[in-house]
Write a protein that holds these residues in place. Structure first.
Motif, PDB file in Angstrom:
ATOM      1  N   TYR A  41      51.306  92.399 -11.421  1.00 44.76           N
ATOM      2  CA  TYR A  41      51.553  91.650 -12.282  1.00 44.76           C
ATOM      3  C   TYR A  41      50.621  92.314 -13.810  1.00 44.76           C
ATOM      4  O   TYR A  41      50.371  91.378 -14.368  1.00 44.76           O
ATOM      5  CB  TYR A  41      51.731  90.359 -12.878  1.00 44.76           C
ATOM      6  CG  TYR A  41      52.477  89.542 -11.900  1.00 44.76           C
ATOM      7  CD1 TYR A  41      53.825  88.992 -11.997  1.00 44.76           C
ATOM      8  CD2 TYR A  41      52.310  89.172 -10.425  1.00 44.76           C
ATOM      9  CE1 TYR A  41      54.636  88.430 -11.717  1.00 44.76           C
ATOM     10  CE2 TYR A  41      53.235  88.740  -9.678  1.00 44.76           C
ATOM     11  CZ  TYR A  41      54.293  88.350 -10.188  1.00 44.76           C
ATOM     12  OH  TYR A  41      55.575  87.651  -9.358  1.00 44.76           O
ATOM     13  N   ASP A  42      50.216  93.748 -13.424  1.00 46.14           N
ATOM     14  CA  ASP A  42      49.513  94.280 -14.962  1.00 46.14           C
ATOM     15  C   ASP A  42      48.818  93.392 -15.237  1.00 46.14           C
ATOM     16  O   ASP A  42      48.571  93.444 -16.152  1.00 46.14           O
ATOM     17  CB  ASP A  42      51.109  94.916 -15.613  1.00 46.14           C
ATOM     18  CG  ASP A  42      50.274  96.031 -16.660  1.00 46.14           C
ATOM     19  OD1 ASP A  42      48.992  96.835 -16.275  1.00 46.14           O
ATOM     20  OD2 ASP A  42      50.951  95.425 -17.621  1.00 46.14           O
ATOM     21  N   GLY A  43      47.392  92.383 -14.473  1.00 49.13           N
ATOM     22  CA  GLY A  43      47.179  92.114 -14.777  1.00 49.13           C
ATOM     23  C   GLY A  43      47.376  90.915 -15.519  1.00 49.13           C
ATOM     24  O   GLY A  43      46.124  89.989 -15.407  1.00 49.13           O
ATOM     25  N   ALA A  44      48.668  90.348 -15.252  1.00 49.28           N
ATOM     26  CA  ALA A  44      49.126  89.359 -15.936  1.00 49.28           C
ATOM     27  C   ALA A  44      47.732  87.799 -15.161  1.00 49.28           C
ATOM     28  O   ALA A  44      47.866  87.000 -15.489  1.00 49.28           O
ATOM     29  CB  ALA A  44      49.843  88.777 -16.015  1.00 49.28           C
ATOM     30  N   ILE A  45      48.389  88.032 -13.781  1.00 51.52           N
ATOM     31  CA  ILE A  45      47.602  87.403 -12.955  1.00 51.52           C
ATOM     32  C   ILE A  45      46.638  87.936 -11.910  1.00 51.52           C
ATOM     33  O   ILE A  45      46.595  89.110 -11.793  1.00 51.52           O
ATOM     34  CB  ILE A  45      48.421  85.872 -12.413  1.00 51.52           C
ATOM     35  CG1 ILE A  45      49.345  87.123 -11.019  1.00 51.52           C
ATOM     36  CG2 ILE A  45      49.125  85.333 -12.557  1.00 51.52           C
ATOM     37  CD1 ILE A  45      50.277  87.432 -10.159  1.00 51.52           C
ATOM     38  N   THR A  46      45.072  87.325 -12.050  1.00 50.59           N
ATOM     39  CA  THR A  46      44.157  88.028 -11.206  1.00 50.59           C
ATOM     40  C   THR A  46      43.627  87.282 -10.258  1.00 50.59           C
ATOM     41  O   THR A  46      43.168  88.014  -9.106  1.00 50.59           O
ATOM     42  CB  THR A  46      42.477  87.867 -12.100  1.00 50.59           C
ATOM     43  OG1 THR A  46      42.278  86.933 -12.533  1.00 50.59           O
ATOM     44  CG2 THR A  46      43.490  88.618 -13.517  1.00 50.59           C
ATOM     45  N   ASP A  47      44.051  85.567  -9.834  1.00 54.60           N
ATOM     46  CA  ASP A  47      43.134  84.828  -9.035  1.00 54.60           C
ATOM     47  C   ASP A  47      43.590  84.508  -8.659  1.00 54.60           C
ATOM     48  O   ASP A  47      44.436  83.216  -9.266  1.00 54.60           O
ATOM     49  CB  ASP A  47      41.215  84.473  -9.261  1.00 54.60           C
ATOM     50  CG  ASP A  47      41.516  83.955 -10.210  1.00 54.60           C
ATOM     51  OD1 ASP A  47      42.081  84.335 -11.435  1.00 54.60           O
ATOM     52  OD2 ASP A  47      41.088  82.512 -10.539  1.00 54.60           O
ATOM     53  N   MET A  48      43.634  83.411  -6.945  1.00 55.00           N
ATOM     54  CA  MET A  48      43.984  82.462  -6.610  1.00 55.00           C
ATOM     55  C   MET A  48      43.454  80.778  -6.210  1.00 55.00           C
ATOM     56  O   MET A  48      42.293  80.922  -6.688  1.00 55.00           O
ATOM     57  CB  MET A  48      44.626  82.508  -5.413  1.00 55.00           C
ATOM     58  CG  MET A  48      44.714  82.632  -4.046  1.00 55.00           C
ATOM     59  SD  MET A  48      42.738  83.201  -4.181  1.00 55.00           S
ATOM     60  CE  MET A  48      44.169  84.782  -3.715  1.00 55.00           C
ATOM     61  N   GLY A  49      44.358  80.123  -6.810  1.00 59.91           N
ATOM     62  CA  GLY A  49      42.876  78.583  -6.306  1.00 59.91           C
ATOM     63  C   GLY A  49      44.000  77.603  -5.085  1.00 59.91           C
ATOM     64  O   GLY A  49      45.426  77.512  -5.153  1.00 59.91           O
ATOM     65  N   CYS A  50      43.325  76.391  -4.333  1.00 62.52           N
ATOM     66  CA  CYS A  50      44.256  76.050  -4.268  1.00 62.52           C
ATOM     67  C   CYS A  50      45.048  76.139  -2.755  1.00 62.52           C
ATOM     68  O   CYS A  50      46.388  75.933  -2.846  1.00 62.52           O
ATOM     69  CB  CYS A  50      44.514  75.116  -4.242  1.00 62.52           C
ATOM     70  SG  CYS A  50      43.527  74.005  -5.820  1.00 62.52           S
ATOM     71  N   PRO A  51      44.511  77.430  -2.080  1.00 59.57           N
ATOM     72  CA  PRO A  51      45.761  77.711  -1.594  1.00 59.57           C
ATOM     73  C   PRO A  51      46.050  76.603  -0.088  1.00 59.57           C
ATOM     74  O   PRO A  51      45.262  76.815   0.195  1.00 59.57           O
ATOM     75  CB  PRO A  51      44.801  78.589  -0.497  1.00 59.57           C
ATOM     76  CG  PRO A  51      43.439  78.197  -0.876  1.00 59.57           C
ATOM     77  CD  PRO A  51      43.433  77.867  -1.936  1.00 59.57           C
ATOM     78  N   SER A  52      47.050  76.944  -0.050  1.00 55.95           N
ATOM     79  CA  SER A  52      47.846  76.287   1.621  1.00 55.95           C
ATOM     80  C   SER A  52      48.846  77.244   3.009  1.00 55.95           C
ATOM     81  O   SER A  52      49.362  78.230   1.829  1.00 55.95           O
ATOM     82  CB  SER A  52      49.158  74.968   1.640  1.00 55.95           C
ATOM     83  OG  SER A  52      48.469  73.981   0.725  1.00 55.95           O
ATOM     84  N   VAL A  53      48.210  77.309   3.659  1.00 51.73           N
ATOM     85  CA  VAL A  53      48.961  78.299   4.378  1.00 51.73           C
ATOM     86  C   VAL A  53      49.849  76.966   6.147  1.00 51.73           C
ATOM     87  O   VAL A  53      49.613  75.982   6.358  1.00 51.73           O
ATOM     88  CB  VAL A  53      48.073  79.096   5.402  1.00 51.73           C
ATOM     89  CG1 VAL A  53      48.650  80.198   6.663  1.00 51.73           C
ATOM     90  CG2 VAL A  53      47.113  79.884   4.172  1.00 51.73           C
ATOM     91  N   VAL A  54      51.244  77.493   5.550  1.00 53.01           N
ATOM     92  CA  VAL A  54      52.091  77.117   6.867  1.00 53.01           C
ATOM     93  C   VAL A  54      52.717  77.657   7.301  1.00 53.01           C
ATOM     94  O   VAL A  54      52.714  78.637   6.768  1.00 53.01           O
ATOM     95  CB  VAL A  54      53.152  76.194   5.880  1.00 53.01           C
ATOM     96  CG1 VAL A  54      52.255  75.432   4.690  1.00 53.01           C
ATOM     97  CG2 VAL A  54      53.653  76.956   4.454  1.00 53.01           C
ATOM     98  N   ARG A  55      53.470  77.672   8.073  1.00 51.81           N
ATOM     99  CA  ARG A  55      54.240  78.115   9.527  1.00 51.81           C
ATOM    100  C   ARG A  55      55.502  78.024   9.201  1.00 51.81           C
ATOM    101  O   ARG A  55      56.057  76.653   9.577  1.00 51.81           O
ATOM    102  CB  ARG A  55      53.432  77.838  10.847  1.00 51.81           C
ATOM    103  CG  ARG A  55      54.689  79.167  12.079  1.00 51.81           C
ATOM    104  CD  ARG A  55      53.643  78.255  13.317  1.00 51.81           C
ATOM    105  NE  ARG A  55      54.469  78.916  14.315  1.00 51.81           N
ATOM    106  CZ  ARG A  55      54.438  80.035  15.063  1.00 51.81           C
ATOM    107  NH1 ARG A  55      52.903  80.372  14.477  1.00 51.81           N
ATOM    108  NH2 ARG A  55      55.334  80.713  16.379  1.00 51.81           N
ATOM    109  N   ASP A  56      56.585  78.978   9.773  1.00 58.72           N
ATOM    110  CA  ASP A  56      57.920  79.189   8.902  1.00 58.72           C
ATOM    111  C   ASP A  56      58.327  79.425  10.108  1.00 58.72           C
ATOM    112  O   ASP A  56      58.868  80.763   9.685  1.00 58.72           O
ATOM    113  CB  ASP A  56      58.156  79.595   7.329  1.00 58.72           C
ATOM    114  CG  ASP A  56      59.572  78.825   7.257  1.00 58.72           C
ATOM    115  OD1 ASP A  56      60.606  78.456   7.897  1.00 58.72           O
ATOM    116  OD2 ASP A  56      59.916  79.698   6.351  1.00 58.72           O
ATOM    117  N   ASP A  57      58.739  78.388  11.148  1.00 61.58           N
ATOM    118  CA  ASP A  57      59.601  79.238  12.009  1.00 61.58           C
ATOM    119  C   ASP A  57      60.848  79.739  12.121  1.00 61.58           C
ATOM    120  O   ASP A  57      61.382  80.170  12.945  1.00 61.58           O
ATOM    121  CB  ASP A  57      59.770  78.082  13.413  1.00 61.58           C
ATOM    122  CG  ASP A  57      57.957  77.853  13.540  1.00 61.58           C
ATOM    123  OD1 ASP A  57      57.103  78.445  14.085  1.00 61.58           O
ATOM    124  OD2 ASP A  57      57.777  76.795  13.966  1.00 61.58           O
TER     125      ASP A  57
END
Length: 506
Positions: A146-162
């Motif tokens: 995204y050419d520097g428009a986004i740099t970092d994340m917050g509140c991550p959630s990991v799910v398993r999608d079978d």
């Protein structure tokens, strides 16, 4: 490792399964915090929001790993440039870090939910000159895409999608934004066009992985802001075969003033979320209509035949406590009346005295206990501008959020044992099991039909002795077997002179 979603299990956190009571009152379990953190981050970082998946015989934790410094201080020093200048200038602050490593995702595991370990040999992401760490994702892919428009994340959630292809089996949802979004507030002379580009890119994004460890692009924009802020969370609604997105809702009472409210929407698919996010709870008198506390957000999960959740109360954006909330299909979410916070900040000076928030998942069921994994923060003892963050656990009796206890005063007044009569439930289990304690051998149970007529062979006088303290005390009757009642709707009656009933399974 048990799944809390169990259609045969009926809780007593509210009156949904209660028809009548005599000399009984609702009591609440109290989670007991372990005194020390169960997980610390690698040097130079602290633990924040997280989620746990239980699979393959172990508990898997992904958490947001952030720098202890205030990123506004780093930005103000020009670490990431000024004006039209963008880049990384580490000589401008002694604690400088690249903008794509202010927030990262790291990984830990546990076999018992209590003892957690960091696999510090993943070798994926370099930090402070070494790849000997447990980091699985930084912002470098997003910065490039995204050419520097986004740099970092917050509140991550990991799910398993079978349902997804094997190479996309795991999905990581998070809020992504830019460390530059607030540059205009710290005198960095950014152009209005640049600042708008950063804000326009802020949204909820998803990435995929074959194993939850190796994450690859693209970083896909999946959901717009519903009610503002960086809150995000995805959990599975197993009972309805849907997904929940915990977001913020748009509030309409305060005009332009921003107040946090807990929001929720659902979808059958992880790639198609509704635009509307329902405000789940009103900001009422208890919160002084948002002036005392805000609703930071909520984390819903299945438990038994219903849904529970943690409603986070925050002050100035810092979650201070999590309240128990309850939901049954076809009804609105409700706060559990009278229930004290499930977890709350510790006293001043303790290592969870500033912020507490539970991971985005149901409690882990470990033997006869529920284990709540939660994140706690405090200000550093060495420098109040720095924050420390760790993972902790709190434990309470299995199903023990709330139960029905014998009211000794009322029982004495009535001159007879206390009684709990349930609403009709469909028999799906092989036996009736009570989560019961402290009854001193006085507990008996009977079964009735929907019209409250006795079922032959299942009377109180037919009931065999029930275990004194057992989270699944099986109930048996002389010459009668619950198996012959499978599929029927029955009413459960429990009589006792003392003790607490936390749940029943039938």
């Amino acid at each position: 490792m048990s799944n809390p979603h169990d259609p045969a299990l009926h809780l007593l956190v509210d009156d949904h399964h209660v028809r009548n009571l005599l000399s009984m009152k609702r009591v609440f379990g109290k989670a007991k915090k372990d005194p020390e953190p169960v997980l610390t981050d690698i040097p130079g970082r602290r633990i924040s929001w997280g989620c746990v998946l239980t699979e393959q015989g172990k508990h898997r934790l992904w958490y947001q790993s952030i720098v202890p410094q205030n990123c506004h201080d780093l930005a103000k020093a020009g670490v990431w440039g000024r004006g039209d200048e963008y880049g990384f200038f580490p000589d401008r602050h002694p604690d400088a870090v690249p903008e794509w490593q202010t927030a990262m995702v790291s990984y830990a595991e546990s076999g018992d939910g209590i003892t957690w370990t960091r696999p510090d040999d993943l070798g994926l992401i370099e930090w402070q000159g070494s790849k000997a760490n447990n980091i699985v994702l930084d912002g470098s892919i997003a910065v490039k895409q995204y050419d520097g428009a986004i740099t970092d994340m917050g509140c991550p959630s990991v799910v398993r999608d079978d349902s997804a292809p094997p190479e996309e089996r795991y999905k990581l949802f998070a809020f992504w934004g830019s460390v530059h979004s607030h540059d205009g507030k710290v005198g960095l002379d950014r152009s209005e066009a640049d600042l708008q580009r950063f804000w326009d890119a802020s949204a909820k994004y998803v990435m995929t992985s074959p194993d939850g460890i190796h994450w690859h692009g693209p970083v896909k924009r999946i959901k717009e802001h519903a009610g503002g802020g960086d809150y995000s969370g995805v959990t599975r609604d197993h009972r309805n075969k849907r997904w929940w997105y915990n977001d913020r809702a748009r509030q309409g009472l305060w005009g332009p003033t921003y107040i946090r409210t807990a929001g929720l929407c659902t979808s059958e698919r992880l790639d198609n979320w509704p635009e509307h996010v329902e405000q789940v709870f009103p900001l009422g008198e208890a919160e002084d209509f948002g002036a005392a506390y805000e609703h930071h957000g909520m984390a819903p999960f299945n438990y038994g035949d219903q849904d529970l959740g943690y409603l986070e109360l925050s002050i100035k954006g810092r979650p201070q406590a999590s309240l128990l909330v309850s939901h049954h299909d076809g009804e609105r979410w409700q706060r559990v009346d009278g229930c004290p916070p499930v977890i709350e900040c510790g006293p001043s000076g303790t290592s969870d005295s500033m912020i507490v928030n539970a991971t985005r998942n149901a409690p882990l069921l470990i033997g006869d206990e529920m284990v709540i994994v939660y994140n706690g923060h405090r200000e550093s003892n060495d420098d109040s501008r720095l924050h420390e963050g760790y993972m902790y656990v709190a434990r309470l009796r299995r199903d023990g959020f709330a139960g029905m206890a014998v009211d000794q005063v009322a029982a004495a007044r009535h001159g007879r044992p206390a009684l709990l009569q349930t609403q009709p439930v469909t028999v799906t289990a092989d036996t009736l099991a009570l989560n019961i304690e402290g009854h001193g051998g006085t507990a008996r149970a009977a079964l009735f039909d929907e019209a409250a007529e006795p079922i032959d062979g299942f009377g109180l006088d037919d009931c065999l002795p029930i275990d004194e303290d057992n989270v699944r005390a099986e109930v048996h009757w002389r010459g009668a077997d619950v198996l012959r009642l499978k599929g029927r709707r029955v009413v459960v009656l429990v009589e006792s002179r003392t003790g607490v009933i936390w749940s029943f399974r039938l």
